[in-house]
Design an enzyme around this catalytic site. Structure first.
Site, PDB file in Angstrom:
ATOM      1  N   SER A 111     -13.748   2.273 -18.657  1.00  6.02           N
ATOM      2  CA  SER A 111     -13.148   3.393 -17.936  1.00  6.02           C
ATOM      3  C   SER A 111     -13.040   4.577 -18.890  1.00  6.02           C
ATOM      4  O   SER A 111     -12.566   4.425 -20.023  1.00  6.02           O
ATOM      5  CB  SER A 111     -11.755   2.983 -17.426  1.00  6.02           C
ATOM      6  OG  SER A 111     -11.131   4.030 -16.741  1.00  6.02           O
ATOM      7  N   ASN A 112     -13.538   5.719 -18.436  1.00  9.32           N
ATOM      8  CA  ASN A 112     -13.462   6.960 -19.223  1.00  9.32           C
ATOM      9  C   ASN A 112     -14.291   6.917 -20.505  1.00  9.32           C
ATOM     10  O   ASN A 112     -13.960   7.579 -21.496  1.00  9.32           O
ATOM     11  CB  ASN A 112     -12.000   7.277 -19.574  1.00  9.32           C
ATOM     12  CG  ASN A 112     -11.115   7.354 -18.351  1.00  9.32           C
ATOM     13  OD1 ASN A 112     -11.287   8.230 -17.512  1.00  9.32           O
ATOM     14  ND2 ASN A 112     -10.177   6.431 -18.227  1.00  9.32           N
ATOM     15  N   LEU A 148     -10.209  12.753  -4.826  1.00 10.21           N
ATOM     16  CA  LEU A 148      -9.903  13.960  -4.048  1.00 10.21           C
ATOM     17  C   LEU A 148      -9.592  15.141  -4.952  1.00 10.21           C
ATOM     18  O   LEU A 148      -9.429  16.268  -4.479  1.00 10.21           O
ATOM     19  CB  LEU A 148      -8.726  13.703  -3.100  1.00 10.21           C
ATOM     20  CG  LEU A 148      -8.858  12.491  -2.166  1.00 10.21           C
ATOM     21  CD1 LEU A 148      -7.669  12.432  -1.215  1.00 10.21           C
ATOM     22  CD2 LEU A 148     -10.166  12.536  -1.392  1.00 10.21           C
ATOM     23  N   GLY A 149      -9.515  14.879  -6.239  1.00  8.63           N
ATOM     24  CA  GLY A 149      -9.262  15.956  -7.192  1.00  8.63           C
ATOM     25  C   GLY A 149      -7.905  16.601  -6.966  1.00  8.63           C
ATOM     26  O   GLY A 149      -6.931  15.951  -6.584  1.00  8.63           O
ATOM     27  N   TRP A 188     -11.992   7.788 -10.216  1.00 12.08           N
ATOM     28  CA  TRP A 188     -10.546   7.861 -10.054  1.00 12.08           C
ATOM     29  C   TRP A 188     -10.154   9.294  -9.704  1.00 12.08           C
ATOM     30  O   TRP A 188     -10.823  10.234 -10.076  1.00 12.08           O
ATOM     31  CB  TRP A 188      -9.798   7.329 -11.278  1.00 12.08           C
ATOM     32  CG  TRP A 188      -9.990   7.992 -12.609  1.00 12.08           C
ATOM     33  CD1 TRP A 188     -10.916   7.667 -13.556  1.00 12.08           C
ATOM     34  CD2 TRP A 188      -9.206   9.054 -13.169  1.00 12.08           C
ATOM     35  NE1 TRP A 188     -10.760   8.451 -14.669  1.00 12.08           N
ATOM     36  CE2 TRP A 188      -9.719   9.315 -14.460  1.00 12.08           C
ATOM     37  CE3 TRP A 188      -8.123   9.815 -12.714  1.00 12.08           C
ATOM     38  CZ2 TRP A 188      -9.189  10.303 -15.288  1.00 12.08           C
ATOM     39  CZ3 TRP A 188      -7.589  10.791 -13.532  1.00 12.08           C
ATOM     40  CH2 TRP A 188      -8.124  11.026 -14.813  1.00 12.08           C
ATOM     41  N   TYR A 191       0.429  -0.012 -15.158  1.00 15.12           N
ATOM     42  CA  TYR A 191       0.989   0.646 -13.973  1.00 15.12           C
ATOM     43  C   TYR A 191       2.429   0.200 -13.716  1.00 15.12           C
ATOM     44  O   TYR A 191       2.754  -0.991 -13.795  1.00 15.12           O
ATOM     45  CB  TYR A 191       0.135   0.376 -12.743  1.00 15.12           C
ATOM     46  CG  TYR A 191      -1.222   1.046 -12.763  1.00 15.12           C
ATOM     47  CD1 TYR A 191      -1.520   2.069 -13.666  1.00 15.12           C
ATOM     48  CD2 TYR A 191      -2.218   0.664 -11.871  1.00 15.12           C
ATOM     49  CE1 TYR A 191      -2.760   2.680 -13.688  1.00 15.12           C
ATOM     50  CE2 TYR A 191      -3.470   1.283 -11.873  1.00 15.12           C
ATOM     51  CZ  TYR A 191      -3.738   2.281 -12.790  1.00 15.12           C
ATOM     52  OH  TYR A 191      -4.974   2.888 -12.800  1.00 15.12           O
TER      53      TYR A 191
END
Length: 285
Positions: free
Chosen positions: A150-151, A202-203, A199, A46
């Site tokens: 993750s993913n 809220l899309g 993650w 990040y």
């Protein structure tokens, strides 16, 4: 170890977002903790490998007891950067690297240990024994408490689970991203006793055109329940029986509190299906 029902995502605190000052980040850490958000989500990448250190400086300035918050970070995704000798985006999960990167994140965040350490994305070259070796060493040294991914798909999770315990899978799931709902992924995580984190929970609700079917339904139900679109999108996830932990990305203290308050709300079953149908574009079978 328990994470807060809503997790604060920190990606936009730094260079990739609002570029908050140390004082501003400290204010948000303190306000979030006061409002019920004690868990903070990071990744080494990040802010082009800078945001962790900026958060760490602010956390140190806050004087908050380390035991009062939970810090999550991720590693493995390598980006082209002046800070790295990477020619292209790729993944790296050899044991030495995982250990070194966990220690680097801990140093950046000035936090002594990570409550949760995740592999950012699956790699075709990852080897379960290498990853297990790294996780075992980090846990034995008290540098990480829990491990997750993750993913990752269920098959990829099963491949790793043969060698190391996985506690979380951070996935994209929202009112506009239904893949994990439409498939067996959430059921598979529940069977494996792995908790999902969401993650972008809220899309893409703020990117919908005014005349979009889902936008019209959101507007109608927001009026009915006297809540915001963001709260309604979060309620859509909360209604699912999988104890999904949403990772919110807002840098607004007031908006973060509104989303925490959503945990005390509910919507009717048929209204949930109205949202589901509006997002899918077709009614259920």
């Amino acid at each position: 170890m328990k994470l807060s029902p809503v997790i604060q995502g920190c990606m936009t605190y730094g260079k990739w977002g609002k570029q908050l000052s140390t004082q501003q980040i400290t204010q948000r850490i303190e306000a979030n903790l006061e409002n019920g958000i004690s868990s903070f989500d990071h990744a080494d990448i990040y802010g082009d490998y800078t945001t962790e250190a900026e958060f760490g400086k602010a956390f140190k300035a806050s004087k908050i007891n380390r035991k009062d918050i939970q810090i999550i970070s991720k590693c493995g995704l390598q980006l082209p950067s002046k800070k790295r000798q990477n020619q292209l985006k790729h993944y790296q999960y050899n044991a030495d690297y995982i250990i070194a990167q966990a220690k680097q994140s801990i140093a950046n965040l000035e936090c002594d240990y990570l409550d949760v350490f995740l592999l950012h994305r699956p790699s075709p070259l990852m080897q379960s024994d290498e990853i297990a070796e790294a996780v075992e060493q980090l846990q034995s040294q008290g540098l990480i408490k829990q491990f997750g991914v993750s993913n990752f798909s269920l098959a990829q999770i099963d491949y790793l689970s043969a060698s190391v315990e996985i506690c979380y899978n951070q996935i994209q799931i929202s009112i506009t991203h239904l893949d994990a709902i439409e498939s067996d992924h959430l059921y598979g995580l529940a069977q494996r006793q792995i908790q999902p984190m969401a993650w972008q929970p809220l899309g893409d609700i703020f990117k919908l055109s005014p005349n979009a079917r889902l936008n019209k339904m959101l507007t109608e139900l927001c009026m009915k329940y006297s809540i915001t679109e963001a709260q309604l999108a979060l309620l859509f996830l909360n209604k699912l029986p999988f104890d999904i932990l949403p990772i919110i990305g807002t840098t607004s203290i007031n908006r973060a509190k509104l989303l925490v308050d959503t945990q005390q709300l509910d919507i009717e079953r048929q209204d949930w299906f109205k949202l589901y149908e509006a997002s899918r574009g077709v009614e259920v079978a």
